[in-house]
Design a protein around this motif. Structure first.
Motif, PDB file in Angstrom:
ATOM      1  N   HIS A   1      29.107  61.237  49.245  1.00  0.00           N
ATOM      2  CA  HIS A   1      29.114  60.114  50.203  1.00  0.00           C
ATOM      3  C   HIS A   1      30.760  59.307  50.042  1.00  0.00           C
ATOM      4  O   HIS A   1      30.971  58.623  51.236  1.00  0.00           O
ATOM      5  N   PHE A   2      31.079  59.123  48.802  1.00  0.00           N
ATOM      6  CA  PHE A   2      32.336  58.590  48.770  1.00  0.00           C
ATOM      7  C   PHE A   2      33.282  59.138  49.425  1.00  0.00           C
ATOM      8  O   PHE A   2      34.301  58.359  50.097  1.00  0.00           O
ATOM      9  N   ILE A   3      33.362  60.317  49.516  1.00  0.00           N
ATOM     10  CA  ILE A   3      34.564  61.248  50.045  1.00  0.00           C
ATOM     11  C   ILE A   3      34.359  61.163  51.630  1.00  0.00           C
ATOM     12  O   ILE A   3      35.343  60.905  52.482  1.00  0.00           O
ATOM     13  N   THR A   4      32.962  61.090  51.979  1.00  0.00           N
ATOM     14  CA  THR A   4      32.917  60.990  53.308  1.00  0.00           C
ATOM     15  C   THR A   4      33.416  59.674  54.118  1.00  0.00           C
ATOM     16  O   THR A   4      33.773  59.517  54.930  1.00  0.00           O
ATOM     17  N   ALA A   5      33.307  58.598  52.986  1.00  0.00           N
ATOM     18  CA  ALA A   5      33.681  57.272  53.556  1.00  0.00           C
ATOM     19  C   ALA A   5      34.962  56.885  53.260  1.00  0.00           C
ATOM     20  O   ALA A   5      35.552  55.895  53.608  1.00  0.00           O
ATOM     21  N   LEU A   6      35.797  57.680  52.612  1.00  0.00           N
ATOM     22  CA  LEU A   6      37.191  57.640  52.253  1.00  0.00           C
ATOM     23  C   LEU A   6      38.049  57.194  53.606  1.00  0.00           C
ATOM     24  O   LEU A   6      38.916  56.341  53.166  1.00  0.00           O
TER      25      LEU A   6
ATOM     26  N   MET B   1      36.266  66.678  59.344  1.00  0.00           N
ATOM     27  CA  MET B   1      35.033  66.053  58.843  1.00  0.00           C
ATOM     28  C   MET B   1      34.475  65.289  59.809  1.00  0.00           C
ATOM     29  O   MET B   1      33.211  64.917  60.076  1.00  0.00           O
ATOM     30  N   PHE B   2      35.328  64.030  60.403  1.00  0.00           N
ATOM     31  CA  PHE B   2      34.756  63.248  61.241  1.00  0.00           C
ATOM     32  C   PHE B   2      34.317  63.649  62.642  1.00  0.00           C
ATOM     33  O   PHE B   2      33.295  63.292  63.213  1.00  0.00           O
ATOM     34  N   VAL B   3      34.766  64.967  63.061  1.00  0.00           N
ATOM     35  CA  VAL B   3      34.278  65.453  64.199  1.00  0.00           C
ATOM     36  C   VAL B   3      33.000  65.825  64.171  1.00  0.00           C
ATOM     37  O   VAL B   3      32.072  65.738  65.218  1.00  0.00           O
ATOM     38  N   VAL B   4      32.576  66.311  63.148  1.00  0.00           N
ATOM     39  CA  VAL B   4      31.034  66.671  62.944  1.00  0.00           C
ATOM     40  C   VAL B   4      30.300  65.622  62.613  1.00  0.00           C
ATOM     41  O   VAL B   4      29.107  65.509  63.498  1.00  0.00           O
ATOM     42  N   MET B   5      30.880  64.790  62.054  1.00  0.00           N
ATOM     43  CA  MET B   5      29.916  63.277  61.706  1.00  0.00           C
ATOM     44  C   MET B   5      29.671  62.490  62.935  1.00  0.00           C
ATOM     45  O   MET B   5      28.471  62.224  63.249  1.00  0.00           O
ATOM     46  N   PHE B   6      30.416  62.435  63.910  1.00  0.00           N
ATOM     47  CA  PHE B   6      30.580  61.628  64.784  1.00  0.00           C
ATOM     48  C   PHE B   6      29.699  62.384  66.070  1.00  0.00           C
ATOM     49  O   PHE B   6      28.952  61.524  66.726  1.00  0.00           O
ATOM     50  N   GLY B   7      29.853  63.575  66.043  1.00  0.00           N
ATOM     51  CA  GLY B   7      28.739  64.324  67.053  1.00  0.00           C
ATOM     52  C   GLY B   7      27.432  63.984  66.371  1.00  0.00           C
ATOM     53  O   GLY B   7      26.347  64.061  67.456  1.00  0.00           O
ATOM     54  N   ILE B   8      26.997  63.957  65.238  1.00  0.00           N
ATOM     55  CA  ILE B   8      25.704  63.768  64.537  1.00  0.00           C
ATOM     56  C   ILE B   8      25.028  62.517  64.982  1.00  0.00           C
ATOM     57  O   ILE B   8      24.209  62.236  65.530  1.00  0.00           O
ATOM     58  N   ILE B   9      26.172  61.609  64.882  1.00  0.00           N
ATOM     59  CA  ILE B   9      25.676  60.135  65.230  1.00  0.00           C
ATOM     60  C   ILE B   9      25.250  60.019  66.379  1.00  0.00           C
ATOM     61  O   ILE B   9      24.406  59.128  67.001  1.00  0.00           O
TER      62      ILE B   9
ATOM     63  N   GLU C   1      29.688  56.621  59.435  1.00  0.00           N
ATOM     64  CA  GLU C   1      29.828  58.075  58.853  1.00  0.00           C
ATOM     65  C   GLU C   1      28.987  58.755  57.883  1.00  0.00           C
ATOM     66  O   GLU C   1      28.454  59.865  57.996  1.00  0.00           O
ATOM     67  N   ASN C   2      28.466  57.779  57.106  1.00  0.00           N
ATOM     68  CA  ASN C   2      27.619  58.249  56.018  1.00  0.00           C
ATOM     69  C   ASN C   2      26.164  58.370  56.655  1.00  0.00           C
ATOM     70  O   ASN C   2      25.210  59.239  55.822  1.00  0.00           O
ATOM     71  N   VAL C   3      25.904  57.778  57.638  1.00  0.00           N
ATOM     72  CA  VAL C   3      24.493  58.071  58.099  1.00  0.00           C
ATOM     73  C   VAL C   3      24.422  59.372  58.799  1.00  0.00           C
ATOM     74  O   VAL C   3      23.728  59.995  58.552  1.00  0.00           O
ATOM     75  N   GLY C   4      25.600  59.935  59.254  1.00  0.00           N
ATOM     76  CA  GLY C   4      25.726  61.082  59.794  1.00  0.00           C
ATOM     77  C   GLY C   4      25.602  61.961  58.512  1.00  0.00           C
ATOM     78  O   GLY C   4      25.042  63.020  58.780  1.00  0.00           O
ATOM     79  N   ALA C   5      26.126  61.824  57.379  1.00  0.00           N
ATOM     80  CA  ALA C   5      26.210  62.760  56.335  1.00  0.00           C
ATOM     81  C   ALA C   5      24.715  62.917  55.917  1.00  0.00           C
ATOM     82  O   ALA C   5      24.381  64.000  55.363  1.00  0.00           O
TER      83      ALA C   5
END
Length: 621
Positions: A70-75, A451-459, A404-408
């Motif tokens: 989660h830390f890396i996701t928010a990094l 990583m953001f491309v995947v996360m933002f798609g999920i959100i 971003e972490n909600v998407g994770a």
């Protein structure tokens, strides 16, 4: 209280057929990856295959590893905000001070995360720097009073250790500290006074859906720019996350484990389901390191692919100290100006809208009931307190919930809030160990972009999924959602390109207008809110009744366990009648059951005869 929903600590991940899998309490509550109610009905689809629910406590080593993930996701967001502000603070040629700001951001984010999970909304949601404060910050720093002197723009003329240069950047960040702390008081009032909870009575699925979707949709440009630094590396990162989280999530990998009973032993663990983001980032990062060491990637700063090198930020790592403890007022006594406060209040409004949407998205992904009114009030109030702490510590920014972490959560299928507690502790440690925190800042841009491309798609998908409660065959609802989404993209785009045409001659008013109209989630969410509450439509058509019926009697007990304060505060202790009138205090039902009201959107349910069942909760709108 039903023992089936009591939080349980797992000394070892429980196994079925030798494979570490999700918990089964023997009552069919989590069986073969599915949560079931006692009446046999499924819970929300997002919770059907959770590895760990919000109340579950994974083994300590999994909490640490997942917390680091989660830390890396928010990094990206944690590091990006200080680097964006560096130019306005005259720090573009002082990477050492930039690393100090990054470490301070880590430290404050850790404090705010622990406060939010333990005493705020109590959902597994990470706190970090907010981009809604970046626009008013840059607008204030661009004023003639705070414009950087020409000599600070020339690297050859900057002596970063000179008292003159130190005062130049510290006087600017002290000004940011003061206005952030003033604006945070407004956010705390909005939350703790119950004003947010009152407004939530009129916010339904048609308002939440465009708000959540527009959190991610406007970010395609920044995600594309990071990924575009080297599309090959970014595409590989995307491929690995998708491969691990979707195709290989049921593959068990033998790993050595340690348990209290079996001591050291081999067991099969679904690593790809638990750590898809962490594994993908590590593999992509390792590849970038190999390509850098072999000089396969270009060494010219202007060449395509240069930002994929792992040594582009090496100077930050070499100059950062091993240990540095951030403290309040480390840059001096904060100052304040009225012009800056007005702009930041606009940022607070946008941050509140974003956070409320994050709460609903997070609750859905972890299989929790929608947050009740008192939890939302506490969450927004604690975020205001977090902004106050961020201003006092001198991050140059505030704090907010991280989308971003909600998407994770949707990828890892781990919704335990103990993981976020571990992540908050990791952030605190990274803030103290300056060199380790700086090392994480060297992750190449295309890896972060992928990583953001995947996360933002999920959100975006999570936002749209709120429409399942709405009658989308209704032309009214189609208009509200479509119009809000389109305006949330079109209006900010036009304002960014034509900001000079919105000048009123009043600087404070110009800043407020600029911030509000360039925030897509605010534009879309506000339009959806107004249209949904003014265009005639039934509660069933608008999705309120379906949203209410999705919560059964059992969910009331889950609301009590998930969203009430820890250690029985408000339910077992501190239950005086005076405390019950506080808008952020867990409410008890008149019958004395101690159950918290299900949701601010709860309507009076009826049986087949049209009578209201005894004990049903009613909300008049």
């Amino acid at each position: 209280m039903d023992s089936a929903i009591t939080s349980r600590e797992h000394p070892d991940p429980l196994k079925r057929d030798g494979v570490v899998t999700i918990y089964d309490d023997g009552q069919g509550r989590k069986k073969d990856g599915h949560h079931r109610k006692k009446d046999g009905h499924h819970r929300s689809p997002s919770s059907s295959d959770l590895a760990y629910g919000i109340l579950d406590i994974p083994p300590w080593y999994l909490c640490i590893i997942l917390g680091i993930q989660h830390f890396i996701t928010a990094l990206g967001g944690l590091v990006a905000v200080p680097l964006i502000l560096a130019k306005g603070l005259c720090l573009q040629h002082d990477p050492l001070t930039q690393s100090y700001l990054i470490s301070t951001m880590f430290f404050v984010a850790g404090i705010c995360t622990l406060l939010q999970v333990l005493f705020g909304v109590r959902l597994p949601i990470l706190q970090g720097g907010t981009f809604t404060f970046v626009a008013p910050s840059l607008a204030m720093l661009s004023l003639p009073t705070w414009k950087c002197p020409d000599w600070t723009l020339n690297a050859s003329q900057v002596n970063t250790s000179s008292p003159e240069f130190t005062e130049e950047w510290q006087m600017r960040i002290r000004e940011l500290q003061g206005v952030i702390m003033a604006a945070s008081c407004v956010q705390m009032f909005v939350g703790f006074s119950g004003l947010v909870g009152y407004l939530m009575r009129f916010i339904g699925p048609l308002t939440i859906a465009p708000t959540i979707s527009l959190m991610a949709l406007p970010l395609f440009d920044s995600a594309g720019n990071d990924a575009g630094a080297h599309w090959g590396i970014a595409a590989m990162t995307i491929f690995l996350i998708v491969l691990f989280s979707q195709y290989l999530k049921h593959i068990a990998v033998p790993v050595p484990l340690y348990g209290r009973q079996k001591k050291c032993h081999m067991s099969s663990v679904r690593l790809f389901q638990l750590f898809p983001v962490l594994l993908a980032l590590c593999i992509s990062w390792l590849l970038c390191f190999v390509l850098t060491e072999t000089n396969t990637l270009p060494s010219a700063p202007t060449a395509y692919g240069y930002l994929a090198r792992t040594d582009t930020k090496g100077h930050v790592l070499s100059q950062a100290p091993w240990f540095r403890f951030p403290y309040p007022g480390q840059w001096g006594l904060p100052t304040i100006s009225l012009a800056g406060v007005f702009g930041f209040i606009a940022g607070v409004i946008a941050s509140v809208v974003e956070s409320v949407g994050d709460y609903y998205a997070c609750a859905r992904l972890v299989g929790a009931p929608p947050p009740p009114k008192h939890a939302i009030n506490r969450g927004i109030g604690i975020e205001g307190l977090g902004c106050l702490l961020a201003g006092a510590w001198g991050t140059g920014n505030g704090t907010t919930s991280y989308s971003e972490n909600v998407g994770a959560l949707g990828i890892t299928k781990v919704g335990s809030r103990m993981v976020i507690v571990a992540s908050g502790c990791v952030l605190l440690l990274m803030g103290v160990f300056g060199k380790i925190g700086a090392a994480f800042a060297t992750i190449p841009a295309p890896v972060i972009g992928g990583m953001f491309v995947v996360m933002f798609g999920i959100i975006t998908a999570v936002g749209i999924s709120n429409l399942q409660h709405v009658d989308m065959n209704s032309s009214r609802n189609l208009f509200v959602f479509g119009f809000s989404i389109f305006c949330g993209l079109a209006i900010p785009n036009w304002v960014n390109k034509n900001s000079d045409q919105l000048q009123t001659g009043i600087l404070q008013l110009d800043q407020v207008i600029q911030v509000l109209l360039t925030t897509g989630m605010f534009v879309g969410g506000f339009l959806a809110f107004v249209l949904d509450n003014t265009i005639p439509g039934s509660l069933e058509e608008r999705g309120f009744r379906a949203w209410d019926q999705a919560q059964g009697t059992e969910e009331t007990a889950r609301v009590l366990e998930i969203y009430s304060l820890p250690c029985g505060i408000g339910t077992t202790y501190c239950t005086s009648s005076c405390a019950q009138f506080l808008p952020f205090w867990p409410s008890r039902e008149p019958g004395g059951t101690g159950e918290v009201g299900v949701s601010q959107l709860t309507l009076c349910s009826q049986d087949s005869s049209g009578e209201r069942p005894k004990g049903a909760i009613e909300t008049r709108m």
